[in-house]
Design a protein around this motif. Structure first.
Motif: not given
Length: 851
Positions: A112-115, A637-641
């Motif tokens: 889900k956080p990948m959009g 994702i934690a470091s760069f999104g």
RNA sequence: GCCCGCGUGGUGGAAUGGUAGACACAGGAGACUUAAAAUCUCCAGGCCGAAAGGCCGUGCCGGUUCGAGUCCGGCCGCGGGUACCA
């Protein structure tokens, strides 16, 4: 906010899309539909960066199609049955069901956080009873339509997993999951009649224009059509003829022996009272029929004592051997050996001292074969020894057809088309799979279960402490009522191959909650899959099975005719690889693998941060847990999104090729997105009333970029599209244009980036005061008039070598360009007084002066 | 063995038969800074040259073409598929 902060932006816009229901797919006959599908994952528990690449590609297409006015279906689910769940249950306790569903939860939480623009409401797992119940219903329909049957078969038995494997699941003689040496066993199994469709599945490949040629070729080879001849050989003892199959009918003239399979009925019959033959068969059975094993295996034979007559020259008697290299599954299980023209037969003949007889010679060369078989190429003509004295190209299709005609005319044999493709054995002696919905009744035999009793659900109370199928030893589950006579009966305990589950999920996505396998209106609207994306490793099995299933579902009324080929376009993407850093263990000498974060890169070499020792670097290796080179998308994702991860996996490498994950590359992607964000910020702060000096140039560049990026996205040239976006960003940041043009340009940039970096795009759109959501904004159109330059720079070649260039007005005619080119100082100097013989002018392209 | 694909800078890779090396990474120089990081600007295929410029250059050899990384033939190398398939 004055910095690019993906963590805030991404969560915010994901919520906005969800609240707006932007990606919910609703049937709407007024809009053109577009179905984009990525091969659904196995719920291993962790999202792999390879998944990210795969789904990002699909998402780019989905979002692009959404923006171009299509009604997009972009679903996600889980291929959830299979042995890892049982293996986990055996290794760590627990239940496959819990393990699987908990993994699915974890993976959804990571996806889900990948959009991704997925319609999550359509999600299902193949282990949901609502799904596999419909699969059982399909099975019953297939059974009724004669597409499924039972037969005894010698199968590949995996002694570790205690299950049967399809030929395709045997890799180098070992089980594809367990890695154990595969044995041959005879069992009663269920089969899909995929071989009925050999010809059609082969023919239809020609029409799959939007599939990679490579995949089509692999399927073609797998189906393996060959045209040859069946030749009956009369036995001298008067028993039934032995029929051989050959694709080289002309070599019959050189036949000197017959070899039959160890599984041939004659071999089996003889084995009953001949221990030597029985032993030979037993030994042959231990071999497997896969490449690696066969390669090493010695060609062995055993004389049966039977002799047959040569069909052309009945007075010639040929001995019949049992050969360990003859397969019962292909052709007739019997071959004639022609040592003169086949290397394998020659080796066999030399070993067992069998005669070598020529069927033909090369023109003007009648050298006798000794150690090397005489095999002509397709275009070579040969001279036959008898009957057939004309020059013929023996191995071309014409040559073969000619031979077949000749033999058929003399009643020596019958032309036959054979396929390599064999029926698909679907029975698995496993628990964690879809139960086969039939019962075994002492009075009625094998009886299909009634549809109203579906789904036949798996029992939850099972244990995995002993290998084998827990359904077999379940105390009550097997007991049931015979649907036919109402008496006591036993359930089938075999479950289906998991390839069945993935052979129709794409159709189920069109109506995932339907109480029938598909819903006609939905299937008709959404099918076919317009763009399917997945790994090349599925080139044969999954894709061939799905093609068969679509046909079977058409016959049984679950899909319409147009969906017999379910995937209109296929794209096979490359892997994400990563360097391996290894040192050697001082004591054992075994390699020790180091995590990338423990390694420091200097001058192209790698050193351990801990003690400075240099590491050996293996570049571009497939990510593997055991090699400690797996990149976890969650860390990225934690470091760069997510946008950085998405941008990076698409850039640099063409999508069909492998991409090397490097920390530096990811960081560069992040920096770039930060620059775009700052640029937007700067434009937002510009004085709106200020006009600029080169608005036209900026807008021209903008339209060119729209054009190039659109082409790039349409043709899976994501890396090239991204390169254009880099270029345009650079132009934009240096532009002296006024606010209005700058704003238009940056909003267009956002829209063009939106398929790749949707959150950043949405944020820019919002900051510039765009209407609604960027995701809903129509795709920008390149205006050809706006792309035209007033002048054009032409290179001038002299004899094909570039010597100068001139910038001229765009609409000059050839003669004018020629005059300007010849007047150019550098051209005059290079010509050095010589007179041009010819001047080639390609307007807008090049001038070439030939001296 | 057969079938298919691919060989382009230090690296990933661009290039409808028309300026080879776009774009990016790594690298170099500079600006800013007390300094570093970050950021920004510029350079960058090889060789010769102070420069202008020249020569060479897309695995190798040949061909077609005004013009070839691109098309054709042969070879070499790498990768994938596949097979005792008769």
């Amino acid at each position: 906010m004055d910095r690019y902060t993906p963590s805030e932006i991404e969560a915010k816009w994901q919520k906005a899309w969800e609240d707006a229901g932007t990606f919910r797919a609703v049937r709407d006959e007024s809009k053109p539909k577009y179905y984009v599908l990525e091969m659904f994952p196995y719920p291993s528990g962790r999202i792999h960066i390879g998944h990210v690449r795969n789904y990002t590609m699909g998402d780019v297409i989905a979002r692009y199609k959404h923006a171009t006015g299509h009604n997009v279906l972009h679903p996600m689910g889980f291929d959830a049955f299979g042995m890892p769940a049982e293996n986990a249950a055996m290794a760590i306790g627990g239940h496959p069901k819990e393990w699987t569903y908990s993994n699915i939860d974890d993976m959804v939480a990571q996806m889900k956080p990948m959009g991704f623009s997925l319609d999550w409401e359509r999600m299902f797992a193949t282990c949901d009873p609502e799904y596999y119940g419909q699969q059982q219903s399909l099975f019953l329909d297939f059974l009724e339509a004669g597409l499924v049957y039972r037969k005894n078969a010698v199968v590949n038995w995996d002694p570790v997993d205690m299950t049967v494997l399809a030929n395709e699941q045997v890799i180098d003689g070992k089980g594809w999951r367990s890695g154990a040496d595969v044995e041959r066993r005879e069992l009663t199994q269920w089969f899909f009649k995929i071989s009925d469709y050999s010809e059609e599945l082969l023919e239809a490949l020609d029409h799959l224009e939007n599939w990679p040629a490579k995949v089509r070729l692999m399927q073609e080879n797998w189906i393996g059509k060959s045209r040859g001849i069946e030749v009956p050989f009369a036995r001298t003892d008067g028993a039934e003829d032995i029929v051989c199959y050959s694709t080289r009918p002309d070599t019959l003239r050189g036949a000197t022996f017959l070899a039959i399979s160890a599984e041939h009925p004659i071999s089996r019959a003889m084995a009953e009272d001949d221990p030597e033959i029985a032993a030979f068969i037993a030994e042959t059975r231990k071999m497997d029929t896969t490449e690696a094993a066969m390669e090493k295996a010695e060609k062995k034979g055993l004389k049966t004592g039977i002799t047959v007559r040569h069909p052309i020259w009945p007075d010639r008697e040929l001995p019949v051997w049992i050969g360990n290299f003859v397969l019962m599954e292909y052709g007739t299980g019997a071959i004639y050996g022609c040592p003169a023209h086949d290397q394998r037969d020659l080796d066999f003949a030399r070993k067992y001292d069998l005669p070598v007889v020529h069927a033909f010679h090369m023109p003007g060369d009648d050298t006798e074969v000794t150690t090397e078989a005489l095999v002509p190429t397709k275009s070579e003509k040969v001279v036959y020894v008898d009957h057939f004295t004309g020059l013929t190209d023996a191995t071309s299709q014409e040559g073969i057809d000619q031979s077949i005609d000749w033999m058929e005319a003399r009643d020596l044999g019958t032309g036959q088309v054979k396929f390599r493709l064999r029926d698909w054995g679907l029975s698995r002696q496993r628990y964690w799979g879809c139960p086969i919905p039939v019962v075994h009744c002492d009075t009625c035999g094998v009886v299909p279960e009634k549809k109203e009793n579906l789904p036949i659900e798996l029992p939850d109370d099972v244990s995995f402490d002993i290998p084998g199928n827990p359904l077999d030893r379940h105390p009550t589950w097997r007991n049931c009522i015979c649907p036919k006579c109402g008496g006591a009966a036993l359930r089938e305990t075999d479950t289906m191959d998991t390839f069945v589950d993935s052979s129709w999920y794409f159709a189920r996505f069109t109506a995932p909650r339907a109480t029938t396998p598909t819903e006609k209106a939905d299937a008709d609207y959404w099918m076919n899959v317009d763009q399917y994306i997945g790994g090349i490793e599925h080139a044969i099995l999954h894709l061939l099975y799905s093609r068969f299933f679509a046909r079977a579902m058409n016959i049984t009324g679950h899909l319409s005719e147009k969906s017999r080929e379910p995937f209109d376009a296929l794209f096979t993407q490359g892997m994400v690889t990563h360097a391996i850093f290894q040192t050697e263990d001082a004591q054992t000498g075994r390699p020790v693998y180091h995590y990338p974060e423990t390694v420091e890169l200097r001058d192209g070499k790698a050193f351990l941060k801990e003690d400075g020792r240099e590491c050996q670097v293996v570049p571009s290796a497939k990510m593997s847990k055991s090699k400690n080179n797996v990149v976890d998308p969650m860390d990225i994702i934690a470091s760069f999104g997510a946008d950085t991860a998405r941008w990076f996996v698409l850039s640099d490498s063409p999508p069909e090729r492998d991409v090397e994950w490097t920390a530096a590359g990811a960081e560069a992607a992040y920096k770039h997105l930060g620059r775009v964000w700052s640029l937007c910020d700067r434009i937002g702060k510009m004085n709106p009333s200020v006009s600029g000096s080169d608005d036209a140039a900026l807008l021209r560049e903008m339209h060119k970029t729209i054009h190039d990026v659109t082409m790039g996205v349409e043709s899976f040239g994501f890396n090239a599209a991204i390169a254009k976006l880099y270029g345009f960003t650079s132009t934009l940041s240096k532009s002296k244009a006024g606010h209005a043009a700058m704003r238009e340009a940056v909003m267009t940039l956002a829209q063009l980036m939106a398929p790749m970096t949707p959150h950043l795009a949405e944020d820019i759109w919002h900051h510039q005061g765009g209407d609604g959501l960027c995701a809903e904004a129509p795709w920008p159109q390149a205006d050809p008039d706006m792309m035209i330059e007033d002048t054009v720079t032409l290179p001038i070649q002299i004899n094909g070598k570039r010597r100068a260039e001139v910038t001229v007005a765009k609409d000059l005619d050839k003669a004018e360009i020629e005059a300007i080119a010849l007047a150019e100082e550098a051209v005059i100097r290079a010509l050095d007084g010589a007179t041009p013989k010819k001047v080639i002018v390609v307007p807008g392209r090049i001038v070439n002066v030939v001296v």
